[in-house]
Design a protein around this motif. Structure first.
Motif, mmCIF file in Angstrom:
data_model
loop_
_atom_site.group_PDB
_atom_site.id
_atom_site.type_symbol
_atom_site.label_atom_id
_atom_site.label_comp_id
_atom_site.label_asym_id
_atom_site.label_seq_id
_atom_site.Cartn_x
_atom_site.Cartn_y
_atom_site.Cartn_z
ATOM 1 N N ARG A 53 3.855 76.293 91.497
ATOM 2 C CA ARG A 53 3.958 76.267 90.038
ATOM 3 C C ARG A 53 4.912 77.350 89.538
ATOM 4 N NH1 ARG A 53 0.298 73.989 86.500
ATOM 5 N NH2 ARG A 53 -0.995 72.367 87.415
ATOM 6 N N SER A 54 4.872 78.511 90.138
ATOM 7 C CA SER A 54 5.753 79.595 89.735
ATOM 8 C C SER A 54 7.212 79.230 89.977
ATOM 9 C CB SER A 54 5.387 80.878 90.492
ATOM 10 O OG SER A 54 6.247 81.930 90.131
ATOM 11 N N GLN A 55 7.479 78.623 91.125
ATOM 12 C CA GLN A 55 8.858 78.223 91.438
ATOM 13 C C GLN A 55 9.364 77.181 90.447
ATOM 14 O OE1 GLN A 55 10.963 79.481 93.448
ATOM 15 N NE2 GLN A 55 9.832 80.579 95.056
ATOM 16 N N VAL A 56 8.491 76.215 90.105
ATOM 17 C CA VAL A 56 8.897 75.152 89.174
ATOM 18 C C VAL A 56 9.114 75.709 87.771
ATOM 19 C CG1 VAL A 56 8.131 73.042 88.025
ATOM 20 C CG2 VAL A 56 7.802 73.308 90.492
ATOM 21 N N ALA A 57 8.219 76.587 87.335
ATOM 22 C CA ALA A 57 8.266 77.073 85.950
ATOM 23 C C ALA A 57 9.315 78.153 85.750
ATOM 24 C CB ALA A 57 6.892 77.598 85.533
ATOM 25 N N PRO B 174 9.317 83.344 93.111
ATOM 26 C CA PRO B 174 8.021 83.396 93.780
ATOM 27 C C PRO B 174 6.973 84.028 92.860
ATOM 28 C CG PRO B 174 9.752 84.314 95.179
ATOM 29 C CD PRO B 174 10.344 84.132 93.818
ATOM 30 N N LEU B 175 5.725 83.706 93.115
ATOM 31 C CA LEU B 175 4.631 84.222 92.296
ATOM 32 C C LEU B 175 4.624 85.745 92.271
ATOM 33 C CD1 LEU B 175 2.125 83.401 90.620
ATOM 34 C CD2 LEU B 175 0.802 83.408 92.755
ATOM 35 N N ALA B 176 4.972 86.346 93.377
ATOM 36 C CA ALA B 176 4.938 87.811 93.468
ATOM 37 C C ALA B 176 6.011 88.474 92.616
ATOM 38 C CB ALA B 176 5.101 88.257 94.927
ATOM 39 N N LEU C 101 1.416 80.604 83.105
ATOM 40 C CA LEU C 101 1.228 79.666 84.206
ATOM 41 C C LEU C 101 -0.231 79.187 84.263
ATOM 42 C CD1 LEU C 101 3.403 78.864 86.392
ATOM 43 C CD2 LEU C 101 2.207 80.433 87.933
ATOM 44 N N LEU C 102 -1.148 80.141 84.136
ATOM 45 C CA LEU C 102 -2.568 79.812 84.224
ATOM 46 C C LEU C 102 -3.049 79.061 82.987
ATOM 47 C CD1 LEU C 102 -4.083 83.036 85.824
ATOM 48 C CD2 LEU C 102 -3.339 80.925 86.938
ATOM 49 N N ARG D 90 -4.994 74.038 80.686
ATOM 50 C CA ARG D 90 -4.810 72.943 79.728
ATOM 51 C C ARG D 90 -4.730 71.598 80.452
ATOM 52 N NH1 ARG D 90 -0.460 74.480 78.020
ATOM 53 N NH2 ARG D 90 -1.181 75.866 76.367
ATOM 54 N N GLU D 91 -3.984 71.560 81.536
ATOM 55 C CA GLU D 91 -3.856 70.310 82.292
ATOM 56 C C GLU D 91 -5.213 69.843 82.812
ATOM 57 O OE1 GLU D 91 -0.981 70.787 85.389
ATOM 58 O OE2 GLU D 91 0.551 71.520 84.002
#
Length: 755
Positions: free
Chosen positions: A7-11, A15-17, A27-28, A33-34
Motif C-alpha cells: 500500500r505504501s508503494q502504491v500510494a 517503502p513503508l519504512a 494509509l491506515l 474506510r475500505e
C-alpha cells in the motif's frame, strides 16, 4: 491479509519504512474506510435513532482497527518498518463534536450498539468548530475556534438533504455520516451528522469564537452550545436544537416509510432515545410531520409518538433541565409552539397538578414534555434514579411509575482499556485469557490478588502508562513530571458542583504544610483537565486559581520538588487516553446528589486507579463492588445535602470562619499571591466561596484533607496499594457500556440483534 508495504508503494512510491507518520496515518485511514465500506449496515424492521447534541468520539483510527480485527496485524507490520502505532495515531485530527461526559457516553453507546449487533444510528450535528479550542494565556482560559473539519478524513457524504422551516425563513441541511463498526461482528452502524448547506465559516474570526449570532441561516452548525449569555445566543440555541430534531424526525419518518411503514405503525419501525433535554422538540416535530404532512389525526399522532420516544435524564441541575420561553419557540418554530400548547392543554386535562405542567408562566419545561409524551424515563446511576423518583421528579414518578428505570452508565472497554492501555491489556490477556474482550468479565482477576507475578505486572504496566503520560505532557505543555511521582487526577468539565475548587484548597493546604517542613514521602503530581463554558465566570475563575497555583508552586524551590500542579490545555479524548491509564488516584469529589453518574470514575477504575470520592453518582456502585478497603470515601451524604438545600440551612460563613479553613480561602487573596494572578478573578472566587459556596466545598473540606492525607500515606505500602488497584480492575466489568446497552435494549428498545 493486509500488506501495508504494498500500500505504501502504491500510494507514495516509497517503502513503508521511508514514509512519515502523517503518511502512515493516511494509509491506515484509507485501509479502515475500505474495510468499513465492505461491511453491511445493520438492518432490522425496528431501528434505533439515538439523538444527541454531542458525540465526543475521539480519534477513530485505533478504535476502528480494534473493532475491525486489524489492530494486531497493523501494529506488527508498522513495528517491522520502524513505526509506532501510537505515534501514527497522534497524526489524526480529533473530531470536535462534543464536550464532556454526555458526549463521550453517546460515543461509547454507539460503539456498543454496533458491537451487540443492534440496528441503530446516532443522530446529531456536524459542528465546524466544536465547543472551542482552549488555550491558556496569562493563566486564564481563552477560547479559539477548534478547526478540525479542514483536516478530517472520516465524514462520508450520504447525499441526503431536508428542508427545515423556521418562523420566517427556511434552510436546507446536508447529511454526512461516520462509520461505526461493531467489534469483530462484520457489520456497521453510522453516526449521522446534519450540516447546514449554506453555512458560512467566514463568520468566525481566526482568533475568537465570537460571531454574529443573528445570522442564523448561516451559522447554525458553527459551534456546539453557542454562548447563551444574551438573548441572541439563547435564541440561537433554540434554532440549533430545532434544526437538529427536524432533520432527525424527517430522516426517521422517511426511512421508516422506505422499510415499509404506513406511519400508523411507526413505533414498530423506529424508537428514538433522546440524550438529555436538548432533543426534546423531536416530540412535537414528529407530531407535526404526522399530522400536517401525512394527514394523521392529532390524537393518534400523539399516541404514535408516545410509543416511540424515550428520554434519558442526565442531571438534576436546573441549568441542564432546559426551560425555554414560549415566545422563543413561537419565533423559531411557530408550528411547534402551537403543538406544545396543545400538548400542555391535553396534559392539564389528564392531570391537574401544576407541578407537572409543561408550560408555566410562559416557559416551556422541556423535561416535563419529554416525560409526559415519551414512554420511558431513565436515570444513569442507581443513586441518581432514586433521587429523580423520590425528590426531583417525584410528581411524575407518582403519575408514571412504570416509565421510570435505572440504566447505570458504562464505557466501552475497546477504547478505554484495549486501545489506550496496551500493556495492561496484555497482562489481563495473559492472566485470564481474552474472553473479557466480548464479555467484559474481569472478575477472574480476583483469583490473582495475591499473585506476585500479576501484581508485579500491574506495577510494570502502570509504569509504562506513566512514561507515556510524561512524554505527552512534556511534548504538549513542556512540563516534566518526576518518574517516581504519585499521579493524582481530576479531569472533567469545570463546574462548581464537581468541586475542582475544593481540590485547589487542598493544594493550598499541602503547599503550606510542605513550607512548614512536612515533606511528602515522594513527589506528588496533581493533574487537572477540563473546559469552562465561556459565559460561566466562576468556572473560569477556578481555572485561573489552578493555573496561578501551578505557577506559584513551580516557582517555589522549597515546595516544587515535592508538589506539582498541572492543568492540561485543551483537554480532550486524546489527552484522556494518555492520562487516565497513568493515574494512581481518581478524584471524584462532586457534591453528593449532584453528579448523575460520572464515567471518568469508571475509566480510572478500569485502568487500575484507586478512587477518592464522595458517595455520589456511580461512585456508590463502585464502592459496593470493590469494598471499603479498596476505595476512599468522604463527605456529607446526598440525603443530608438535599435537606440543607431544602431548608436553606447551609451557612458557608460558619465554615469559612473556622481558622483552618479561613487560612486556605484567604490565601487566594494574599497580596503576594494575587500579585501573580488576576486580582479581580481571585477576589471574586474568594468572596463566592466565603459567602455563597453554593456547592458546599467548605462543608466537606476538612474531611477531604484528612482522607486525602491517608490516601498518600497508604500509597507507600506498595504491596497493599497494588492489590487495591487490581481489585478495582477486576470489578470494573459492571461498567461496560455493552452491559448498559443490553439493558436499554431489553427494557426499552426491543431491537432484534443482527447475527
Amino acid at each position: 491479509m493486509i500488506n501495508l508495504e504494498e500500500r505504501s508503494q502504491v500510494a507514495f512510491g516509497k517503502p513503508l519504512a521511508q514514509i512519515g507518520d502523517a503518511q502512515v496515518c493516511r494509509l491506515l485511514q484509507d485501509l479502515v474506510r475500505e474495510h468499513c465500506q465492505t461491511l453491511p449496515i445493520m438492518e432490522g424492521k425496528r431501528r434505533l435513532y439515538y439523538v444527541s447534541a454531542e458525540f465526543l468520539i475521539g480519534r477513530l483510527l485505533i478504535n476502528d482497527l480494534i473493532n475491525l480485527g486489524l489492530y494486531d496485524e497493523v501494529r506488527e507490520q508498522l513495528a517491522q518498518a520502524g513505526h509506532d502505532l501510537a505515534a501514527v495515531d497522534d497524526q489524526e485530527v480529533e473530531p470536535s463534536l462534543g464536550n464532556g461526559g454526555l458526549g463521550r457516553l453517546a460515543a461509547c453507546f454507539m460503539d456498543s450498539v454496533a458491537t451487540l449487533g443492534l440496528p441503530g444510528d446516532g443522530v446529531g450535528l456536524n459542528y465546524h468548530y466544536g465547543l472551542f479550542h482552549q488555550r491558556f494565556v496569562d493563566n486564564q482560559q481563552t477560547a479559539l475556534p477548534d478547526e478540525w473539519l479542514g483536516e478530517q478524513d472520516c465524514l462520508e457524504d450520504e447525499g441526503k438533504s431536508f428542508e427545515v422551516q423556521f418562523g420566517d425563513f427556511s434552510v436546507v441541511s446536508h447529511l454526512y455520516s461516520i462509520d461505526v463498526p461493531g467489534y469483530h461482528n462484520g457489520k456497521r452502524n453510522r453516526l449521522r451528522l446534519f450540516d447546514l448547506e449554506g453555512v458560512d465559516d467566514s463568520l468566525v474570526p481566526d482568533d475568537s469564537i465570537d460571531f454574529d449570532k443573528t445570522k442564523v441561516a448561516k451559522n447554525l452548525t458553527l459551534f456546539l452550545y453557542p454562548d447563551d449569555s444574551d438573548e441572541d445566543g439563547r435564541l440561537l440555541r433554540v434554532y440549533q436544537q430545532y434544526f437538529m430534531v427536524s432533520n432527525a424526525a424527517q430522516l426517521i419518518v422517511s426511512e421508516a416509510v422506505e422499510r415499509g411503514s404506513n406511519l400508523h405503525d411507526l413505533p414498530d419501525y423506529a424508537v428514538v432515545q433522546i440524550n438529555d433535554t436538548h432533543p426534546t422538540m423531536i416530540i412535537p416535530e414528529l407530531i407535526r410531520i404526522l399530522t400536517q404532512e401525512h394527514g394523521i389525526d392529532f390524537e393518534e399522532a400523539v399516541g404514535i409518538v408516545r410509543h416511540m420516544v424515550a428520554y434519558t435524564n442526565h442531571t438534576i441541575l436546573a441549568e441542564a433541565l432546559e426551560k425555554w420561553p414560549l415566545e422563543y419557540l413561537a419565533k423559531v418554530a411557530p408550528k411547534i409552539a402551537k403543538i406544545i400548547e396543545l400538548l400542555d392543554q391535553m396534559q392539564r386535562e389528564e392531570h391537574d397538578d401544576p407541578a407537572v405542567a409543561i408550560i408555566k408562566d410562559g416557559t416551556v419545561h422541556m423535561a416535563h414534555l419529554a416525560i409526559h409524551y415519551g414512554f420511558s424515563v431513565n436515570g444513569v446511576a442507581a443513586l441518581h434514579t432514586k433521587i429523580l423518583e423520590e425528590t426531583e421528579l417525584h410528581p411524575f414518578y407518582e403519575l408514571y411509575p412504570e416509565k421510570f428505570s435505572n440504566k447505570t452508565n458504562g464505557i466501552t472497554f475497546r477504547r478505554w482499556l484495549m486501545g489506550c492501555n496496551p500493556d495492561l491489556t496484555s497482562l489481563v490477556d495473559k492472566t485470564i485469557g481474552t474472553d473479557w474482550h466480548r464479555t467484559a468479565d474481569l472478575t477472574p482477576l480476583m483469583a490473582h490478588v495475591d499473585d506476585d507475578e500479576v501484581l508485579d505486572g500491574l506495577v510494570e504496566a502502570k509504569g509504562k502508562a506513566k512514561a507515556r503520560m510524561r512524554e505527552f505532557l512534556l511534548t504538549h505543555q513542556g512540563v516534566t513530571v518526576p518518574e517516581d511521582a504519585i499521579i493524582d487526577v481530576q479531569v472533567k468539565r469545570i463546574h462548581e458542583y464537581k468541586r475542582q475548587q475544593m481540590l485547589a484548597l487542598y493544594l493550598i493546604w499541602k503547599y503550606l504544610d510542605i513550607k512548614n517542613g512536612n515533606k511528602p514521602a515522594r513527589p506528588i503530581t496533581v493533574v487537572f483537565g477540563g473546559k469552562a463554558a465561556p459565559a460561566y465566570t466562576i468556572a473560569q475563575d477556578i481555572i485561573h486559581l489552578i493555573l496561578t497555583l501551578s505557577s506559584w508552586i513551580a516557582n517555589d524551590p522549597d515546595v516544587a520538588p515535592y508538589l506539582q500542579v498541572i492543568m492540561i490545555e485543551n483537554y480532550n479524548v486524546s489527552a484522556a487516553e494518555r492520562v487516565i491509564p497513568a493515574a494512581d488516584i481518581s478524584e471524584q469529589i462532586s457534591l453528593a446528589s449532584k453528579e448523575a453518574s460520572g464515567t471518568s470514575n469508571m475509566k480510572f477504575m478500569l485502568n487500575g486507579a484507586v478512587t477518592l470520592c464522595t458517595l455520589d453518582g456511580a461512585n456508590v456502585e463502585i464502592a459496593d463492588l470493590v469494598g471499603e478497603d479498596n476505595i476512599y470515601t468522604f463527605g456529607t451524604s446526598s440525603r443530608e445535602v438535599e435537606r440543607l438545600y431544602a431548608e436553606g440551612a447551609y451557612d458557608p460563613q460558619a465554615y469559612y470562619h473556622k481558622p483552618g479553613i479561613k487560612l486556605l480561602v484567604d490565601f487566594i487573596t494574599n497580596p503576594a499571591f494575587m500579585a501573580t494572578g488576576n486580582e479581580e478573578r481571585l477576589r471574586r472566587l474568594h468572596d463566592d466561596m466565603a459567602h455563597k459556596d453554593w456547592f458546599m466545598a467548605l462543608l466537606d473540606l476538612e474531611e477531604y484533607i484528612q482522607v486525602k492525607e491517608r490516601v498518600y500515606a497508604d500509597y507507600e505500602d506498595r504491596g497493599a496499594w497494588v492489590r487495591k488497584a487490581l481489585v478495582n480492575v477486576a470489578q470494573a466489568g459492571t461498567f461496560s457500556s455493552d452491559r448498559t446497552i443490553a439493558q436499554y435494549n431489553e427494557d426499552i428498545w426491543h431491537l432484534v440483534p443482527q447475527k
